[in-house]
Motif scaffolding. Structure first.
Motif, mmCIF file in Angstrom:
data_model
loop_
_atom_site.group_PDB
_atom_site.id
_atom_site.type_symbol
_atom_site.label_atom_id
_atom_site.label_comp_id
_atom_site.label_asym_id
_atom_site.label_seq_id
_atom_site.Cartn_x
_atom_site.Cartn_y
_atom_site.Cartn_z
ATOM 1 N N PRO A 279 0.788 -1.238 0.000
ATOM 2 C CA PRO A 279 0.000 0.000 0.000
ATOM 3 C C PRO A 279 0.823 1.294 0.000
ATOM 4 O O PRO A 279 0.371 2.290 -0.550
ATOM 5 N N TYR A 280 2.013 1.284 0.608
ATOM 6 C CA TYR A 280 2.765 2.538 0.710
ATOM 7 C C TYR A 280 4.189 2.398 0.209
ATOM 8 O O TYR A 280 4.814 1.333 0.359
ATOM 9 N N VAL A 281 4.696 3.518 -0.321
ATOM 10 C CA VAL A 281 6.085 3.601 -0.735
ATOM 11 C C VAL A 281 6.728 4.761 0.022
ATOM 12 O O VAL A 281 6.100 5.812 0.192
ATOM 13 N N LEU A 282 7.964 4.552 0.492
ATOM 14 C CA LEU A 282 8.701 5.624 1.164
ATOM 15 C C LEU A 282 9.912 5.964 0.303
ATOM 16 O O LEU A 282 10.712 5.078 -0.011
ATOM 17 N N THR B 151 9.106 11.436 1.957
ATOM 18 C CA THR B 151 7.916 11.448 1.103
ATOM 19 C C THR B 151 7.273 10.063 1.161
ATOM 20 O O THR B 151 7.902 9.062 0.836
ATOM 21 N N LEU B 152 6.019 10.080 1.601
ATOM 22 C CA LEU B 152 5.265 8.829 1.685
ATOM 23 C C LEU B 152 4.204 8.850 0.596
ATOM 24 O O LEU B 152 3.411 9.789 0.513
ATOM 25 N N LYS B 153 4.215 7.816 -0.235
ATOM 26 C CA LYS B 153 3.229 7.777 -1.323
ATOM 27 C C LYS B 153 2.233 6.655 -1.067
ATOM 28 O O LYS B 153 2.621 5.510 -0.822
ATOM 29 N N ASP B 154 0.963 7.040 -1.101
ATOM 30 C CA ASP B 154 -0.114 6.071 -0.966
ATOM 31 C C ASP B 154 -0.414 5.549 -2.362
ATOM 32 O O ASP B 154 -0.891 6.291 -3.218
ATOM 33 N N LEU B 155 -0.131 4.284 -2.614
ATOM 34 C CA LEU B 155 -0.241 3.781 -3.980
ATOM 35 C C LEU B 155 -1.686 3.603 -4.431
ATOM 36 O O LEU B 155 -1.955 3.515 -5.621
ATOM 37 N N GLN B 156 -2.593 3.542 -3.495
ATOM 38 C CA GLN B 156 -3.978 3.382 -3.909
ATOM 39 C C GLN B 156 -4.559 4.699 -4.386
ATOM 40 O O GLN B 156 -5.165 4.775 -5.450
ATOM 41 N N GLU C 154 0.686 11.932 -2.264
ATOM 42 C CA GLU C 154 2.010 11.960 -1.642
ATOM 43 C C GLU C 154 1.999 12.951 -0.506
ATOM 44 O O GLU C 154 1.386 14.009 -0.620
ATOM 45 N N LYS C 155 2.649 12.621 0.596
ATOM 46 C CA LYS C 155 2.812 13.657 1.617
ATOM 47 C C LYS C 155 4.142 13.521 2.332
ATOM 48 O O LYS C 155 4.758 12.448 2.317
ATOM 49 N N LYS C 156 4.553 14.648 2.961
ATOM 50 C CA LYS C 156 5.800 14.658 3.721
ATOM 51 C C LYS C 156 5.481 14.248 5.152
ATOM 52 O O LYS C 156 4.568 14.814 5.767
#
Ligand code: HAM
Length: 398
Positions: A359-362, A375-380, A384-386
């Motif tokens: 679910p998430y990429v860092l 930066t955290l990306k929600d793949l669904q 993206e947020k810091k």
């Protein structure tokens, strides 16, 4: 000729997506059994062949130097063996369960394979009909836990003693009893078996079974516990010779399945096989193959998220060891994390996480390491947020 990638006939490979489903089924089995006070046991898949050859196998038992072993086809003889071995130390009645795999040389077909896993739940050391009631309630509770509605299946019950009594009166030759039982078992689906059965009787048309007191009491006790889908089934016999009283099966009524999800019964004399005194026993087995078919038929299998929560993407190889350190810290806080070490393009690393449904990429680069904000990306959602390192676990969990 290259070697085939196919598994052996009638057995299954479990790719991760299949194993998730199986683990889910096992989890529900285990939790529900434990909620009824059953404790888990296990044994080797190998057993001496004589365990299944029963009392008629004295020549084999006495053979020396030729110890034959076999893959277990069922768990009940193993359970009986284990309980017989510790009989003096156990506090009866014992409530035990197990989730073993077993092997049967069957013609593979829907719901029937050569290897399956089977929940076994048994009570040993009770003569009371309450043992049957408890086991059937446990079986129904398991199906409740999977979300299967009770009107979709029925609990079929019968009593081997009733069949025996009727056949003793109606058979021309009393020695045909076990043959008659086997024919009765098939008589509903198989016309030839029905005809053959009738040919063994004194008067072919006159074979009727009425519930005995045990069956009536069982059905009414089940009703008191809120189980109203139990029905008397005169042709339910069950395949094993060790059953000695009440037998039961849970039957899925859907035309695609139309077979037993569970089967069990009382077997009061099996422990005598080990030279032990009688220990009354009741139990059932429930297979993973037919259960999965049923859950699929009714759309009851949940969507399983990845067990990996976060995929760490490294912007360059220079940040690898920092990325690993960040990942180790987050693992200690209970997150499951894979770190990409390939040095592929960031976009390709993200694609890999997406394909694996993580679910998430860092994203980890030199700036992130320096600032401690990633930066955290929600793949669904693609969002993206810091996020500061300390807030990552709570952000991911929410
Ligand atoms: P069984 O009826 O042979 O009973 O098996 C129980 C369940 O295991 C069946 O209802 C079915 O779901 C599943 N099963 C059986 N054979 C296969 C197969 N070849 N492929 C897939 N699934 C299968 C027993 O084995 C008894 N020992 C159960 C028991 C426990 N009785 C008392 N305690």
């Amino acid at each position: 000729m290259p070697v085939s990638t196919q598994p052996y006939k009638g057995v299954r490979d479990f790719y991760p997506e299949d194993k998730r489903v199986q683990n889910y089924i096992f989890d529900v089995w285990r939790k529900t059994c434990e909620s009824f006070g059953y404790v888990e046991y296990d044994a080797s898949v190998l057993e001496p062949a004589e365990l299944y050859e029963s009392k008629t196998s004295e020549e084999i038992v006495n053979e020396r130097g030729d110890r034959r072993v076999t893959l277990r086809p069922e768990m009940t003889p193993t359970l009986a063996r284990m309980v017989a071995a510790r009989k003096r130390d156990l506090a009866f009645p014992v409530r035990w369960y197990s989730v073993p795999n077993m092997f049967r040389y069957e013609r593979p077909q829907r719901g029937r394979l050569r290897e399956h896993w089977q929940l076994n739940a048994d009570i040993l050391g009770s003569d009371s009909l309450d043992a049957e009631v408890e086991l059937i309630s446990l079986a129904v509770s398991i199906l409740d836990a999977f979300g299967l509605q009770r009107e979709l299946y029925e609990v079929r019950v019968n009593d081997r003693r009733l069949l025996q009594e009727v056949f003793e009166k109606t058979l021309t030759n009393p020695e045909d009893l076990s043959r008659a039982m086997r024919l009765l078992d098939r008589s509903e689906k198989d016309k030839a078996a029905d005809e053959e059965l009738r040919s063994l009787l004194k008067t072919p048309e006159d074979i009727s079974f009425d519930m005995n007191d045990s069956l009536k009491t069982l059905i009414s006790k089940l009703e008191t516990r809120g189980i109203s889908n139990a029905v008397f089934s005169a042709t339910l016999v069950r395949g094993f010779d060790y059953y000695s009283g009440i037998v039961f099966e849970i039957f899925d009524k859907h035309p695609d399945n139309n077979r037993a999800i569970f089967g069990g019964g009382r077997y009061d004399n099996l422990l005598e096989l080990f030279g032990e005194d009688r220990v009354p026993a009741v139990g059932f087995g429930m297979g993973d193959v037919s259960l999965k078919d049923v859950l699929e038929t009714y759309g009851l299998l949940p969507d399983f998220p990845s067990t990996t929560h976060l995929y760490v993407v490294c912007v360059s190889q220079d940040v690898r060891s920092d990325a690993e350190r960040v990942a180790d810290g987050l693992r200690k806080q209970g997150l499951n994390i894979a770190v990409d070490f390939t040095d592929r393009k960031v976009g390709d690393q993200i694609k890999k996480a997406d394909k694996d449904k993580i679910p998430y990429v860092l994203i980890v680069g030199p700036d992130e390491i320096a600032s401690g904000v990633f930066t955290l990306k929600d793949l669904q959602s693609g969002e993206e947020k810091k996020v500061a390192l300390a807030d990552l676990p709570s952000t991911i969990r929410s």
